[in-house]
Design a protein around this motif. Structure first.
Motif, PDB file in Angstrom:
ATOM      1  N   VAL A 123      26.467  28.167  71.646  1.00 51.76           N
ATOM      2  CA  VAL A 123      26.779  26.903  72.324  1.00 51.76           C
ATOM      3  C   VAL A 123      28.280  26.733  72.535  1.00 51.76           C
ATOM      4  CG1 VAL A 123      24.719  25.699  71.542  1.00 51.76           C
ATOM      5  CG2 VAL A 123      26.776  25.609  70.134  1.00 51.76           C
TER       6      VAL A 123
ATOM      7  N   THR B  24      29.348  18.434  73.387  1.00 48.26           N
ATOM      8  CA  THR B  24      28.218  18.788  74.245  1.00 48.26           C
ATOM      9  C   THR B  24      26.921  18.760  73.454  1.00 48.26           C
ATOM     10  OG1 THR B  24      29.671  20.244  75.505  1.00 48.26           O
ATOM     11  CG2 THR B  24      27.306  20.547  75.821  1.00 48.26           C
TER      12      THR B  24
ATOM     13  N   THR C  46      23.153  20.155  73.640  1.00 48.12           N
ATOM     14  CA  THR C  46      22.446  21.219  74.337  1.00 48.12           C
ATOM     15  C   THR C  46      20.984  21.224  73.911  1.00 48.12           C
ATOM     16  OG1 THR C  46      24.477  22.531  74.278  1.00 48.12           O
ATOM     17  CG2 THR C  46      22.460  23.686  74.883  1.00 48.12           C
TER      18      THR C  46
ATOM     19  N   VAL D  35      18.621  27.387  78.071  1.00 45.58           N
ATOM     20  CA  VAL D  35      19.159  26.025  78.092  1.00 45.58           C
ATOM     21  C   VAL D  35      18.324  25.179  79.046  1.00 45.58           C
ATOM     22  CG1 VAL D  35      21.174  24.605  78.633  1.00 45.58           C
ATOM     23  CG2 VAL D  35      21.475  26.846  77.568  1.00 45.58           C
TER      24      VAL D  35
ATOM     25  N   TRP E 276      18.795  21.596  79.264  1.00 44.72           N
ATOM     26  CA  TRP E 276      19.773  20.661  79.816  1.00 44.72           C
ATOM     27  C   TRP E 276      20.936  20.521  78.842  1.00 44.72           C
ATOM     28  CZ3 TRP E 276      20.408  16.733  76.365  1.00 44.72           C
ATOM     29  CH2 TRP E 276      19.292  16.331  75.609  1.00 44.72           C
ATOM     30  N   THR E 277      22.032  20.029  79.373  1.00 45.43           N
ATOM     31  CA  THR E 277      23.173  19.697  78.523  1.00 45.43           C
ATOM     32  C   THR E 277      23.660  18.294  78.896  1.00 45.43           C
ATOM     33  OG1 THR E 277      24.768  20.646  80.045  1.00 45.43           O
ATOM     34  CG2 THR E 277      23.972  22.088  78.303  1.00 45.43           C
TER      35      THR E 277
ATOM     36  N   GLN F 139      27.050  15.358  77.897  1.00 50.99           N
ATOM     37  CA  GLN F 139      28.293  15.120  77.175  1.00 50.99           C
ATOM     38  C   GLN F 139      28.112  13.958  76.202  1.00 50.99           C
ATOM     39  OE1 GLN F 139      31.139  17.039  77.129  1.00 50.99           O
ATOM     40  NE2 GLN F 139      29.664  18.335  78.188  1.00 50.99           N
TER      41      GLN F 139
ATOM     42  N   GLY G  24      17.590  14.719  79.276  1.00 48.82           N
ATOM     43  CA  GLY G  24      18.853  14.385  78.631  1.00 48.82           C
ATOM     44  C   GLY G  24      19.513  13.140  79.182  1.00 48.82           C
TER      45      GLY G  24
END
Lengths: 614, 646
Positions: free
Chosen positions: B466, B489, B491, B500, B502-503, B505, B535
């Motif tokens: 990550v 982040t 993840t 992955v 989605w990510t 912030q 997310g």
């Protein structure tokens, strides 16, 4: 092969343009702010070299921490849940001793309170290391109190004898030897290492790590100030570029530049708006941010009005002013955190004592107290800003006032009793700024007042806005590569602060000579780098002082205020159609010419410590 | 006034005061401030420049840097000496010992008049300090070991090599049936290699002074003897000699005779010691009733070990918490068939794990062991002692697998039978708790690598970087693994293959939980609810106090702060409040947490269904709750005792 004369001219002008911008935004601040071998006793350079060597060593430990953690044997400090390479404890310990020796040597010729504080720290260190493990001492170890007590006497004699005299280079090695012997003698005489080995723990590394963690709080102001560095450099470069470009403003390309920059910034804004989060950027956030934007403009304009001086020519000095308040604001923020914790502890003790009488007592939360204290600090800074403005110091007034506004904005939840998720969104604030630029630009154009100089100034504001939007990348370009966030930012910031913010260390006064000041400046830097190095090496999820968090706080509070101040000054210059730069350089198209400020061979007119101070 | 000078540079002068000569134009330039004449003679402020020869000038210039550098080097050297001051080193014979944490398989063939018995064992090597070696032993046996080692205080230089053999297939994976099945031999290694204590299912023998297996500096042709007591009413006499046995190995042969009670027939001993491998072959033969009896133990190729039963972790709701009672169980140990002896070890607080069969596994601070204990009515009995090497930093249990992370940057897999099954090298230390996902184990290293491991075999199913060190223990909803890192982040990784999903912030996440399609994070000032599907942020809930516990219960998120506990609906709306919970665990329908000196059980609708008084905590004590079947186990940072609440 012949060279195209036109192309050659362009290359020459570009080179000179970049050279001037870099010199004024980077080289000049370093030249003016770095510690200089001025009024130092003979041999003092050796002491400074050792301190710098330890700073570099700590920085290297931080930067190479992924490699060190991947290759060296690790050990854990159970209580702190930290795991770090065992071999790195020794350079850290050596740096701690050098740090203490720097503080003690500086304190020898300092005011009485600083001398007392430095001596207490040294004596405390000697007592801690000398008497650690004495509980089980027997045999020769019974003599071990003699060593620390003897060293303490030597140290006190040194303090008494040397305080009234001029600094001498040999004081540092003498103090270093006393402290080094004290730290080394403790484990030697008390059997600390043998006890640790028999019981199965690394006694000395444990003590070193605990010492660093305990002193991490002292490094918080350094880290907060370090967080400003990127904003400082960004604003400096952008404003200088704009100032230099404005000097060649009799060209139509100024409008092209403005159009291009506006297009880039608008694209950024559209991308930002496409990612608009209705929850994160909900009504509470929008209202808070708009209120802060209004406050920034209101406080800024009030400061300018109170000062009664044109603000337009002050943009270049804003980074320097922000640099000056970085450490004091950091000290205030850290100090308020300590006060909040003390309040909670005292009240908790009160609850323990009174619980039988009062039953349940509502304790204030740390978050609430921290937020409240930041609000108070913000208001105080705004008032200080007005005060500076009254003394016609519009630059510091602006920086102080706007920093106060940002702190007030960050404490907005306190004002709502933590009922609303109010948040100051810097990106939204930036959008508001961009909108203001565009409105002013269109207004000027409609009024036929959009001169080439105004166009360049508006472009400068938009570049600043675009860079602010990409500040995460600018702030931590190495974070992903290093695998530990924020290290590069803090290391750079701490060194930048030393190189540009040590002007105070070059002055001498009767109570604190330059020789002592420079050691204090280096001690501050070394302390910050030690904590950064330790945090990067330990990678603990539960860190006492996470440098990254505090550097980001510094960036948010001081960096946002600096950018806002620069924005305000530039827009003011556009309104007044005056240059933003106070002392223009000989322009690339007018070699040898002098600006309104006249020749400035040192490039430091108006700066303390410059030629003007002769 | 003179300008200050750095080191021995010539002092410039000007007819006007100058604060900073470095800011003045260079000498010879157009603006050179030098007036062209020298300073007034006899100036009281100008130092007189006495002529000095080059050697003196050089000495003056070099004296400060050389002195400062010399003192620095001396201090560094002093620290190096201090770091080893009084440290008991191991004798050169320790070169014949395997490293701390090494493991191998051995085959033991025992010949008795009744026949020959063959057993396979997994052996672990531990290199320990003298006092440290006693930490996971019962008090009585510990005292015997201290006596045999001659340790009278905590600064003894005695060093110990412990060899622990765990028999294979003795009792399946249930160690509670044979809590004393492991055999541990303790050797003193700071003055040769001397056997001082041999403890196993057949009994316990203490050699005082130790039976010398190797002299301090063994060479082919060496001969040595040793004698002393061998337990109550017995003495021993040994005579041995060494001969070369191939590259890096020594063949040691000799006789061992006991006098006094019990077996008095001479034993013919044969050992083959190889450098960094230990005794790769040991034979102990004697005659009983005219028949050759004894045992032979030798290194064996890796033997297939029984599979660890690991099933997907289920979360059956607790039965009736209202009937729970807290019991404080002291830690005890069984050594060499003796009665259980009390044990008071300091146990690390980072993690404790409960296996599917209710065994509690915990790392020990001193001794670097992991102990597996079984809660009984009257005590907590130590049934297995594991030594993965290095210091344990994380422990997790899945089914009957116990997985330990160490400072040696390794994940080590055990069964509850105490047998080491596998070792996996990882890029960095693992300090955050591992997470059971289905039948697999997800761990996050401090370097930001997420690794999904099969706990049966140690095979890596997938790994993903990550990019930054994790800031909170990972959580899962069964299909995704959610990781928060310190670059801010979040993840979401697919459990199946680590891709992955989605990510987002989200800086500063310190706690996470999942609840019915929602990921809830805490950043010390705000709880945020996000859709697990994409997310996207759904809601934010500001709080004025630090969140101490965060548990998802289907349709409710329970957040315990210093002042109160709040139940939030899935839309982020506070539904109910309850007394504060400092640490808590959930079963999917209710949350059990510590509130002062009581354990509260609160259901998803905010009803407190149980209040169980627990023993008051000490001021310096940190407590952790671990879910254990139909109840919880509360571990303490102070000593090995635990409170079982069922």
């Amino acid at each position: 092969m012949t060279r195209d004369p036109a192309a050659g001219r362009v290359v020459d002008r570009t080179r000179r343009f970049v050279g001037v911008v870099v010199r004024r935004a980077v080289v000049d601040p370093v030249r003016d702010g770095r510690p200089r071998a001025h009024d130092w006793p003979p041999g003092w350079r050796s002491v400074v070299a050792v301190a710098l060597g330890c700073c570099v060593l700590s920085a290297l430990l931080a930067i190479t921490s992924p490699l060190l953690r991947a290759t060296l044997p690790l050990f854990t400090i159970e209580a702190q849940e930290a795991v770090l390479p065992r071999a790195t404890v020794w350079p850290l310990l050596l740096s701690i001793i050098v740090l203490l020796a720097l503080v003690q040597t500086a304190a020898l010729h300092a005011p009485w309170w600083l001398r007392t504080l430095g001596t207490l720290i040294s004596v405390g260190t000697l007592l801690l290391w000398g008497f650690f493990g004495l509980v089980q001492a027997d045999g020769l170890a019974r003599l071990s109190p003699v060593v620390p007590l003897g060293l303490i006497i030597v140290l006190l004699v040194l303090v008494v004898l040397r305080a009234p005299r001029r600094p001498a280079w040999w004081e540092f090695p003498a103090v270093l030897a006393v402290l080094g012997i004290g730290v080394a003698a403790g484990p030697l005489t008390s059997g600390l290492v043998a006890t640790g080995q028999a019981l199965g723990y690394d006694a000395v590394p444990l003590l070193v790590a605990t010492s660093i963690q305990d002193s991490a709080l002292l490094a918080v102001p350094v880290m907060i100030a370090a967080g400003l560095s990127v904003a400082e450099l960004t604003v400096g470069l952008t404003v200088q570029a704009g100032t230099q470009a404005a000097r060649v403003s009799g060209r139509r390309w100024a409008y092209l530049v403005l159009g291009a920059v506006a297009a880039v910034r608008l694209t950024q804004a559209v991308v930002q708006l496409l990612g608009w989060d209705p929850v994160a950027d909900g009504p509470a956030t929008v209202i808070t941010t708009l209120a802060v934007a209004g406050l920034l403009a209101g406080v800024g304009l009030t400061v300018i009005r109170i000062a009664g001086r044109p603000a337009a020519g002050t943009a270049e000095q804003l980074p320097e002013q922000a640099n000056r308040i970085g450490l004091p604001v950091g000290v205030a923020l850290a100090g308020l955190g300590v006060v909040a914790s003390v309040v909670i502890i005292v009240r908790a003790l009160g609850v323990l004592v009174l619980s039988g009488v009062t039953g349940s007592v509502d304790l204030p939360g740390l978050t609430a107290l921290s937020s409240g204290s930041r609000l108070v600090l913000g208001v105080v800074l705004v008032l200080l800003g007005f005060r500076r403005a009254r003394r016609r110091d519009v630059r510091q007034g602006l920086v102080l006032g706007l920093t106060g506004v940002v702190l007030v904005g960050l404490s907005s939840r306190f004002l709502t009793g933590f009922r609303w998720p109010t948040t100051l969104d810097p990106d939204l604030l930036n959008l508001v700024g961009t909108l203001a630029v565009l409105v002013i630009g269109v207004s000027a154009w409609l009024r036929h007042r959009l001169t080439p100089r105004c166009a360049v100034q508006l472009a400068t504001a938009l570049v600043l806005s675009a860079l602010f939007s990409a500040r995460d990348v600018l702030a931590d370009p190495l974070g992903a590569a290093l695998g530990v966030s924020g290290v590069a930012l803090v290391v750079f910031g701490v060194f930048w602060d030393l190189l540009t913010g040590s002007e105070w260390a070059n002055r001498s006064s009767r109570r604190l000579p330059a020789a002592s000041r420079v050691l204090l400046a280096l001690a501050k830097t070394l302390l910050g780098l030690l904590v950064v190095g330790y945090a990067a090496l330990a990678r603990s999820a539960v860190n006492v002082a996470d440098p990254d968090v505090y550097a980001e706080l510094g960036d948010l509070v001081l960096g946002t205020a600096l950018v806002a101040a620069a924005f305000l000054v530039i827009l003011r210059a556009v309104e007044e159609d005056v240059p933003t730069g106070a002392a223009p350089e000989p322009g690339p198209d007018r070699p040898g010419s002098a600006g309104p400020g006249g020749p400035d061979p040192a490039g430091a007119a108006g700066r303390p410590g410059g030629v003007g101070a002769v | 006034m003179t300008a200050g000078s750095g080191d021995d540079q010539p002092t410039p002068w000007a007819p006007f005061p100058v604060q900073d000569w470095s800011r003045m134009p260079a000498a010879g330039s157009e603006l050179d401030p030098s007036p062209g004449w020298g300073p007034p003679t006899g100036s009281p402020t100008r130092p007189s420049h006495r002529p000095e020869n080059r050697r003196t000038a050089l000495r003056h210039r070099l004296l400060p840097p050389v002195t400062v550098a010399l003192v620095l080097v001396l201090v560094a050297a002093g620290l190096g000496v201090a770091a080893r001051a009084g440290a008991g080193g191991e004798a050169p014979s320790s070169d014949y010992l395997p490293a701390d944490g090494a493991a191998w398989t051995s085959v033991v063939e025992s010949t008795t008049p009744a026949g020959t018995d063959r057993t396979v064992a997994v052996v672990e090597s531990a290199r320990l300090g003298g006092v440290e070696a006693t930490q996971t032993l019962g008090n009585q046996v510990g005292v015997q070991l201290l006596t045999a080692l001659g340790i009278r205080d905590t600064r003894s230089p005695a060093r110990v090599w412990r060899v622990t053999s765990t028999p294979v297939g003795l009792a399946g994976t249930d160690p509670t049936t044979r809590p004393d099945a492991q055999r541990s031999r303790f050797y003193r290694v700071d003055r040769g290699v001397e056997l001082v204590l041999d403890s196993g299912p057949d009994g316990l023998t203490t050699f005082d002074p130790g039976l010398r297996e190797l002299p301090a500096e063994p060479e082919p042709g060496d001969r040595w003897t040793s004698r002393g007591s061998a337990g109550a009413g017995r003495t021993y006499t040994a005579s041995m000699s060494a001969a070369a046995a191939g590259t890096g190995c020594l063949q040691v042969t000799g006789t061992l005779t006991f006098a006094g009670s019990g077996d008095t027939a001479p034993h013919r001993l044969t050992r083959t010691w190889c450098r960094r491998e230990g005794a790769v072959q040991l034979a102990d033969r004697s005659s009983a009733a005219g028949q050759d009896v004894g045992s032979t133990e030798r290194f064996a190729p890796r033997t297939a070990l029984p599979q660890i039963p690991v099933t997907a972790t289920g979360t059956d709701p607790w039965g009736d918490p209202a009937r729970w009672r807290a019991r404080t169980l002291p830690l005890r140990s069984v050594e060499g068939g003796a009665d259980p002896g009390s044990l008071g070890v300091a146990v690390t607080q980072q993690s404790a794990a409960v296996t599917a069969t209710g065994l509690l596994a915990r790392p020990v601070v001193q001794g670097r062991d992991v102990i597996i204990t079984t809660p009984r009515t009257e005590d907590l009995l130590l049934v297995r002692r594991l030594h993965p090497g290095g210091l344990p930093t994380m422990i997790t249990a899945l089914g009957s697998a116990v997985v330990v992370a160490t400072t040696g940057r390794e994940l080590v897999g055990y069964g509850t039978d105490g047998l080491r099954r596998w070792t996996l090298a990882v890029p960095d230390a693992i300090t955050l708790p591992g997470l059971a996902v289905g039948g697999d184990l997800a761990v996050t290293t401090a370097a930001g690598t997420v690794i999904m491991v099969d706990p049966r075999t140690g095979r890596v199913r997938w790994r993903h970087d990550v990019g930054a060190d994790p800031s909170a223990p990972p959580v899962t909803d069964g299909a995704q693994l959610l990781v928060a890192d310190r670059s801010g982040t979040l993840t979401a990784l697919a459990v199946a293959d680590g891709t992955v999903r989605w990510t987002a912030q989200e800086p500063g996440v310190s706690r996470m939980t999942t609840a019915d399609g929602l990921l809830v994070t805490d950043d010390a000032s705000t709880l945020e609810g996000r859709s697990l599907a994409d997310g996207r942020l759904r809601w934010r809930w500001p709080h004025a106090d630090l969140v101490r516990s965060l548990v998802g219960l289907g349709g409710t998120v329970v957040a315990g702060t210093d002042r109160t506990t709040t139940g939030l609906g899935l839309d982020g709306t506070p539904r109910w409040t309850a007394p504060p919970l400092s640490t808590a665990v959930g079963d999917g329908t209710a949350v059990a947490g510590l509130s002062g000196d009581a354990l509260l059980v609160i259901t998803g609708d905010g009803r407190t269904v149980a209040r169980v008084p627990v023993a008051p905590a000490r001021a310096d004590e940190t407590r952790t709750l671990v879910r254990a079947g139909d109840g919880v186990i509360m571990t303490s940072s102070v000593f090995g005792a635990v409170q079982v609440i069922t």
